[in-house]
Motif scaffolding. Structure first.
Motif, PDB file in Angstrom:
ATOM      1  N   ALA A 176       6.085  -2.054  -2.772  1.00  0.00           N
ATOM      2  CA  ALA A 176       5.320  -1.557  -1.628  1.00  0.00           C
ATOM      3  C   ALA A 176       6.034  -0.379  -0.980  1.00  0.00           C
TER       4      ALA A 176
ATOM      5  N   HIS B 113       4.868   3.440  -0.387  1.00  0.00           N
ATOM      6  CA  HIS B 113       5.030   4.069   0.929  1.00  0.00           C
ATOM      7  C   HIS B 113       5.637   5.462   0.777  1.00  0.00           C
TER       8      HIS B 113
ATOM      9  N   THR C 114       0.888  -0.576   3.116  1.00  0.00           N
ATOM     10  CA  THR C 114       2.233  -0.122   2.729  1.00  0.00           C
ATOM     11  C   THR C 114       2.883   0.743   3.797  1.00  0.00           C
TER      12      THR C 114
ATOM     13  N   LEU D 165       0.778  -4.522  -7.895  1.00  0.00           N
ATOM     14  CA  LEU D 165       1.401  -3.337  -7.317  1.00  0.00           C
ATOM     15  C   LEU D 165       1.958  -2.419  -8.390  1.00  0.00           C
TER      16      LEU D 165
END
Length: 736
Positions: free
Chosen positions: A236, A240, A267, A319
């Motif tokens: 995550a 970001h 995120t 993810l």
């Protein structure tokens, strides 16, 4: 003309089928027995590689523990030989009686990782289950990596695949050690050489996220030694960074993707500083990982069982797919198709998505915990309760094929009680394994060198993860190398289910799927079997390959296999009619990520410290298979509990001494050994060892069974049902 199996002497090309890598081998045959195995340097792609397990195939076939006839348990618990025909007669009668009393759902099937031996075994067994009307088919996927197919269903699929590994400028491995496991997420053809070529010769950046400095991590440019169960936070945070620094492929996203706003919103709460604190890693290393990945012309991510066992498998795989999609790391129009078909049916991939599909809620439901059929299959972790729980629908007969549940299933005490309570337990195994020792019938099977095979399974592995499968138009067939030992009464696993169908007057329809769920490249193939004249192994192979791009007879003409470059394809452009989009903001996954907290890590004083148990693999065993192999067992007779040397010192333990490992659910005795590459506060141990609960513990011989430290229902994934099998808190104490 003699077949290879009939010829008593010579060197025969074949494929090792102990795992899904299918390494090409040369088998020396003397007087009808396999005596030596080496890598086949005349075969493409693998450069003569084979592992210790493959080189021990002769001992696998000829070892003293091998069953050469089936066994039946008597009233006193002892086992006596029984012919395979008599065993099938009796089993058929007992199954018919159970179905008459309790209905078809009372009969269940479990298949394990040994299906690599002959993939058609599972197809025939599943056909028998469908013929009797039972949906209760369970597999190893649901207690191994169920998150991978579930994540694919939620994210969607890119049929054109990804660029070749040789073009990757970076590769991330999460809880995966391909130098030992050779499992999906990294090229299976000689992974050590592939890694050396990529890192040393062409400068690929290798990044490993793992609480242990594995053999693979030792070669990495970056090793993020993360705490167990923290992988989603790192991924995550990478997302970001990529979105914050606008490193995404916006053009690809605009045309092919939905859910970007949702992904960004969640995120945004995972800056590297927060994720680093969760994972125990330097935030700067997370940022560097994100930049290396996103700035690559092409990069890949492979995930292992570590995240899966820690109950983060689906989110981690999801993810990982989102990262691939954010950066547009999928093949485009005009690119060479990385995984063209040879023994799979012809297809023409386009640069367009296959839409997500429901990952659960569309099939059979279990009677407890709200679990049911999902993209990974039926929830194997809940099967013991389906056996133990009274009432309508209770499982009363279980058939085990190519697996050893007593070693593989979590919560061993519960599994033992369940299997012991069955009205009928039938196991096919080459030796009297832990499961065989409590079965009513043990069917002695043919082994790999006694059966023909193809490379079709290696091709089809791509359906179960975008980094799985073999790259390039590779095809291979080989006949049986040796015949079963003289006087042996052994049958292929599929012959048991075919024989039962004959005795029960059933018609079998063998189904061959080319994809998973609704991500199918062509319609599922259905072949009605001749129930009077039994097919041969080769007949079943021919049926499964009857739509192959390259005719099977052509593949057969190359005994060492071949790269069929004439089957190479280019990706076609997206069609104007395509409206499908990949989903990187799935509602369920975003909610799970928003609420994510890694498991608590560590304790205070050394004497009261909580350790996190994580799994590891061994180079000489394939799960529980190989423990009695006379060539392999002396090299690795047990499964030590590995700790960092400083943790051993703090606990005042002695290397090679015995320790008691205790969780909330049970305890085991193990031998402790140092591992300086292990994150402090972790305990690393291999699964698949030990004996049954009613047998004498022998930590220095059979080892210990980590399943006794687990609970099937205390913590489990609400979709796949996989219980917590990694990142398990345990205490360690010295045994007197």
């Amino acid at each position: 003309m003699k077949t290879a199996a009939e010829d008593q002497n010579g060197i025969r090309p074949a494929l090792c089928r102990l795992c899904g890598s299918y390494c090409p081998i040369l088998v020396t045959v003397e007087k009808g027995r396999a005596t030596k195995v080496t890598g086949d340097r005349n075969a493409p792609l693998y450069e003569g590689y084979t592992c210790p397990k493959g080189r021990a195939l002769p001992e696998h076939h000829n070892g003293p523990s091998r069953l050469l006839s089936s066994r039946k348990r008597g009233p006193d618990g002892t086992y006596a030989p029984i012919s395979s025909d008599d065993a099938m007669d009796e089993i058929a009668q007992r199954v018919q009686s159970i179905i008459a009393r309790h209905g078809p759902r009372s009969v269940a099937l479990y298949w394990g990782t040994g299906l690599c031996t002959f993939p058609q075994n599972v197809n025939i067994a599943a056909a028998w289950m469908e013929a009797i009307g039972s949906p209760m088919v369970f597999g190893a996927t649901a207690i191994d990596k169920p998150g991978a197919p579930i994540a694919q269903a939620l994210h969607g699929h890119w049929p054109a695949g990804h660029p070749p590994f040789e073009e990757a400028e970076a590769w991330i491995l999460i809880g995966l050690n391909p130098l030992i496991s050779r499992s999906g997420g990294f090229p299976p053809n000689n992974p050590g050489l592939r890694l050396k070529e990529a890192v040393d010769r062409r400068g690929m950046k290798l990044i490993v996220i793992d609480p242990r400095e594995t053999e693979t991590a030792g070669r990495a440019d970056l090793h993020l030694q993360a705490r167990p169960g923290s992988d989603p936070a790192i991924l995550a945070a990478m997302i970001h960074v990529i979105l914050r620094e606008r490193l995404q492929d916006s053009a690809f996203l605009d045309e092919n993707v939905m859910g970007l706003a949702s992904l960004k919103a969640v995120t945004d709460d995972f800056p590297p500083e927060r994720a680093g604190a969760m994972a125990g890693v330097d935030p700067a290393a997370i940022e560097e990982t994100a930049r290396i990945f996103a700035n690559s012309r092409y990069a890949g991510i492979g995930t292992g069982v570590g995240p899966s066992f820690s109950l983060t498998g689906t989110l981690t795989d999801y993810l990982a797919s989102c990262l691939m999609t954010l950066c547009g790391f999928w093949s485009r129009a005009g690119d060479r198709v990385t995984k063209p078909h040879v023994l799979l049916p012809a297809y023409q991939p386009r640069a367009e998505p296959m839409a997500p599909f429901p990952a659960w809620g569309t099939g059979e439901r279990l009677r407890m915990r709200g679990l049911g059929y999902n993209a990974a299959g039926m929830p194997t972790g809940a099967l013991p309760d389906e056996i133990l729980t009274e009432g309508e629908g209770r499982v009363r007969a279980l058939f085990c094929m190519a697996g050893n549940p007593m070693m593989a299933w979590p919560d061993q005490h519960r599994a033992f009680a369940a299997l012991k309570s069955l009205d009928l337990l039938v196991t096919a195994d080459l030796e009297m394994s832990a499961t065989a020792r409590i079965s009513d019938y043990v069917i002695a099977p043919k082994l790999t060198l006694e059966m023909p095979g193809t490379s079709a399974l290696v091709e089809s592995a791509k359906y179960y993860g975008h980094n799985r499968g073999i790259e390039g138009p590779y095809g291979r067939y080989f006949p049986a190398v040796v015949a079963p030992p003289e006087g042996a009464d052994v049958i292929a696993d599929w012959e048991l289910y075919y024989g039962l169908a004959q005795r029960m007057g059933l018609q079998l329809a063998m189904k061959t799927a080319f994809g998973i769920g609704q991500h199918l490249e062509i319609e599922t193939q259905i072949d009605l079997l001749d129930m009077v004249s039994k097919p041969t192994d080769d007949d079943l192979i021919a049926l499964g390959c009857r739509k192959s791009r390259v005719p099977l007879d052509v593949v057969k003409s190359y005994p060492h296999g071949r790269m069929f470059n004439e089957a190479q394809l280019r990706v076609l452009p997206r069609t104007a009619e395509c409206e499908a989009r990949l989903d990187i903001g799935n509602v369920r996954m975003m909610a799970e990520l928003a609420a994510f907290q890694p498991p608590p890590f560590g304790g205070s004083e050394a004497s009261h410290r909580i350790f996190m148990m994580v799994s590891r693999r061994t180079n000489r065993m394939m799960n529980s298979s190989g423990r009695l192999n006379p060539k392999l067992a002396p090299l690795e007779p047990t499964n030590p509990a590995f700790l960092h040397p400083d943790d051993i010192a703090d606990l005042r333990l002695v290397p090679s001494g015995q320790v008691e490992i205790t969780s909330r659910h049970g305890s085991i005795t193990a031998i402790v050994q140092p591992d300086a590459g292990l994150l402090r506060g972790c305990l690393s141990i291999t699964q698949g060892f030990g004996g049954n609960p009613d047998e004498t513990d022998d930590p220095e011989g059979l080892g210990c069974n980590t399943g006794r430290l687990l609970s099937a229902d205390a913590e489990f994934d609400p979709i796949s049902g996989i219980p917590r099998m990694g990142a398990v808190p345990v205490r360690i104490s010295k045994r007197p």
